[in-house]
Design an enzyme around this catalytic site. Structure first.
Site, short mmCIF file in Angstrom:
data_model
loop_
_atom_site.label_atom_id
_atom_site.label_comp_id
_atom_site.label_asym_id
_atom_site.label_seq_id
_atom_site.Cartn_x
_atom_site.Cartn_y
_atom_site.Cartn_z
N LYS A 28 0.84 -1.21 0.00
CA LYS A 28 0.00 0.00 0.00
C LYS A 28 0.87 1.26 0.00
O LYS A 28 0.72 2.13 -0.85
CB LYS A 28 -0.90 0.00 1.24
CG LYS A 28 -1.44 1.36 1.65
CD LYS A 28 -2.11 1.26 3.01
CE LYS A 28 -2.44 2.58 3.66
NZ LYS A 28 -1.28 3.30 4.22
N ASN A 29 1.78 1.34 0.97
CA ASN A 29 2.56 2.57 1.11
C ASN A 29 3.49 2.78 -0.07
O ASN A 29 3.70 3.91 -0.52
CB ASN A 29 3.35 2.56 2.42
CG ASN A 29 2.44 2.75 3.62
OD1 ASN A 29 1.27 3.10 3.48
ND2 ASN A 29 2.96 2.51 4.81
N CYS A 125 -4.79 8.30 9.39
CA CYS A 125 -5.18 7.74 10.69
C CYS A 125 -4.90 8.73 11.82
O CYS A 125 -3.89 9.44 11.79
CB CYS A 125 -4.39 6.46 10.95
SG CYS A 125 -4.94 5.08 9.96
N ARG A 130 1.74 13.66 13.68
CA ARG A 130 1.99 13.50 12.25
C ARG A 130 2.34 14.84 11.60
O ARG A 130 1.68 15.31 10.66
CB ARG A 130 0.79 12.84 11.57
CG ARG A 130 0.33 11.62 12.30
CD ARG A 130 -0.40 10.66 11.44
NE ARG A 130 0.50 9.82 10.68
CZ ARG A 130 0.11 8.94 9.79
NH1 ARG A 130 -1.16 8.81 9.52
NH2 ARG A 130 0.96 8.20 9.14
N ASP A 316 3.54 0.00 12.10
CA ASP A 316 2.25 -0.42 11.52
C ASP A 316 1.86 -1.84 11.93
O ASP A 316 0.74 -2.27 11.66
CB ASP A 316 2.30 -0.31 9.99
CG ASP A 316 2.25 1.14 9.53
OD1 ASP A 316 1.97 2.03 10.36
OD2 ASP A 316 2.52 1.39 8.34
N ARG A 408 -9.06 0.79 3.69
CA ARG A 408 -8.02 1.71 3.19
C ARG A 408 -6.73 0.96 2.87
O ARG A 408 -5.95 1.40 2.03
CB ARG A 408 -7.70 2.77 4.26
CG ARG A 408 -8.72 3.88 4.39
CD ARG A 408 -8.18 4.96 5.31
NE ARG A 408 -6.76 5.16 5.06
CZ ARG A 408 -5.84 5.34 6.00
NH1 ARG A 408 -6.16 5.39 7.25
NH2 ARG A 408 -4.57 5.48 5.67
#
Ligand code: UD1
Length: 437
Positions: A28-29, A125, A130, A316, A408
């Site tokens: 995903k990333n 999230c 962040r 994660d 997601r």
């Protein structure tokens, strides 16, 4: 927050050992970063092969289309075709940008191509501050002027374009490293990024830029050197397997006392994860085309975990491994050095009978003999994965709400787990079983 019954959910009847082979999809990333990287190509089309079918990718595609980029998916949705030759806008759509943190990756490439960029406050999230100060610091070093107003970021290159610079990152931020790398690849001269993030996703992005005609060395290490070029072109590029999905599925095998082959998993990217699982007593067997994860048939042992930047244990997977530790023998101390707010989900795990205390960045998990099914909330993407893992092992029925968080980042999670023996399905807000395609 208590779960709202009138919501779509994942339903799990726990206790089935998972057995067989399960496919690990593209990262995903990495895919989000590679989609941003594709924006750098002013010639030709980029094809990203083996991209995951998840909502973050679909949203990124919509954002790119909004700035004039052609994005098309193959029929099976696994390949993404991106033609950025017609990039016409420097202002990605505000509403979509505020939904996902990954959109921050558009700062560097749009600035490099358009000489300016305006971005709404990026979302994602809710797991801590962040910040994006290091992204800004890097772009300023490359010559950009930055104007920040009510969370909006407006960056502009100097008249002669961006130039190379030496950038030291106070923290090895994944996103900041990627943004600086992308902006520097089309800047004049040499950029050196010190204390760069070493995540495999950064390595993927560096490899893409090299394939596009860029000059990057050291990506995947803490010291990246970028020689700017005047133009980059589209290429075909295969996305790396998702080490976070792979890790989650490995833990699903372990928590259900199962035996799963993770087809396509990259063991070297997963090293910090596999080492921890082995410490707990789980049998890990590496093969050329994947990794086998097998429960040893006796009680798993607790082990301390410190989540930190790669090659440390990934933040994660902090939430998923806590689900596993909640059923191990003994007490584990789990520290998250990356995010300060990533333990809120523990309140949900307690509803299932887990024993945990936490303060700040540290949690203490004491293993219990069993968990029991409950209605729980996926408070963010990886918390959702932790709830599904707990549900797979729990006695009785678990219903996981706020599944949009899980969608997601996990590709067809319920179908994949059901195919290896889990009793898991999705229901709509009225409780009707639904097929997700
Ligand atoms: C990426 C991943 C995310 C993962 C994280 C760490 C994507 C879309 N997301 O997020 O899944 O959890 O890496 O592996 O790829 N920070 C600053 N200043 C900055 C930037 C970051 O202080 O300018 C802090 C953040 O607040 C956070 C930490 O550094 O506490 C890590 O952030 P970073 O590595 O940048 O993560 P992301 O790129 O946002």
């Amino acid at each position: 927050m208590s779960p709202t019954p009138k919501e779509p959910r994942i339903v799990i009847q726990g206790g089935q050992p998972l057995k067989g082979s399960i496919y690990v999809g593209g990262s995903k990333n990495a895919t989000l970063a590679l989609m941003a990287g594709a924006v750098l190509a002013s010639q030709g089309q980029t094809q990203l092969i083996r991209a995951p079918r998840i909502s973050d990718i679909a949203n990124m595609a919509i954002i790119l289309r909004g700035v004039g980029i052609r994005v098309a998916f193959s029929d099976d949705q696994q390949n993404i075709h991106i033609d950025a030759t017609n990039l016409i806008s420097f202002e990605p759509d505000d509403q979509l940008v505020t939904k996902m943190r990954g959109s921050l990756q558009l700062l560097g490439p749009i600035l490099a191509r358009m000489r300016k960029v305006r971005l709404a406050p990026p979302g994602g999230c809710n797991i801590g501050a962040r910040a994006y100060d290091l992204h800004i610091k890097g772009l300023i070093a490359l010559g950009a002027t930055i104007d920040e107003n009510q969370g909006y970021i407006f960056a502009e290159a100097p008249a002669g374009g961006l130039h190379g610079a030496q950038v030291y990152l106070d923290k090895p931020s994944v996103g900041a490293t990627m943004n600086i790398l992308m902006a520097a690849s089309l800047a004049r001269g040499t950029t050196i990024i010190e204390n760069a993030a070493q995540e495999p996703d950064v390595e993927d992005l560096g490899n893409l830029i090299v394939a596009m005609g860029g000059k990057v060395t050291g990506h995947g290490t803490g010291l990246i050197t970028v020689e700017g070029v005047t133009e980059l072109h589209g290429v075909n590029y295969q996305v790396s397997p998702d080490r976070i999905e792979g890790g989650t599925l490995a833990m699903a095998a372990a928590i259900t006392r199962g035996d799963l082959f993770l087809e396509g998993a990259n063991a070297s990217h997963m090293r910090p994860i596999l080492m921890k699982l082995a410490e707990m007593g789980i049998v890990v067997e590496e093969a050329p085309n994947g990794v086998r994860i097998k429960h040893p048939g006796k009680q798993l042992k607790a082990t301390d975990v410190t989540a930190m930047p790669h090659p440390g244990f990934p933040t994660d997977l902090q939430q998923p491994i806590v689900a596993l530790l909640s059923l191990a023998e003994g007490t584990a101390m789990v520290t998250d050095t990356v995010y300060e707010g990533r333990f809120r989900y523990l309140a949900e795990l307690l509803k299932m009978g887990a024993k945990a205390r936490w303060e700040g960045r540290t949690a203490v998990i004491t293993g219990v003999d069993g968990l029991s099914g409950a209605d729980v909330e996926a408070s963010d993407l990886r918390a959702g994965a932790a709830m599904v893992l707990a549900g797979l092992a729990a006695q009785g029925t678990t219903r996981v709400f706020s599944v949009h968080h899980i969608d997601r980042g996990y590709e067809r999670l319920t179908q994949k787990l059901a195919a290896v023996g889990a009793s898991i399905w999705r229901e709509d807000e009225l409780g009707n079983k639904v097929e997700v395609v």
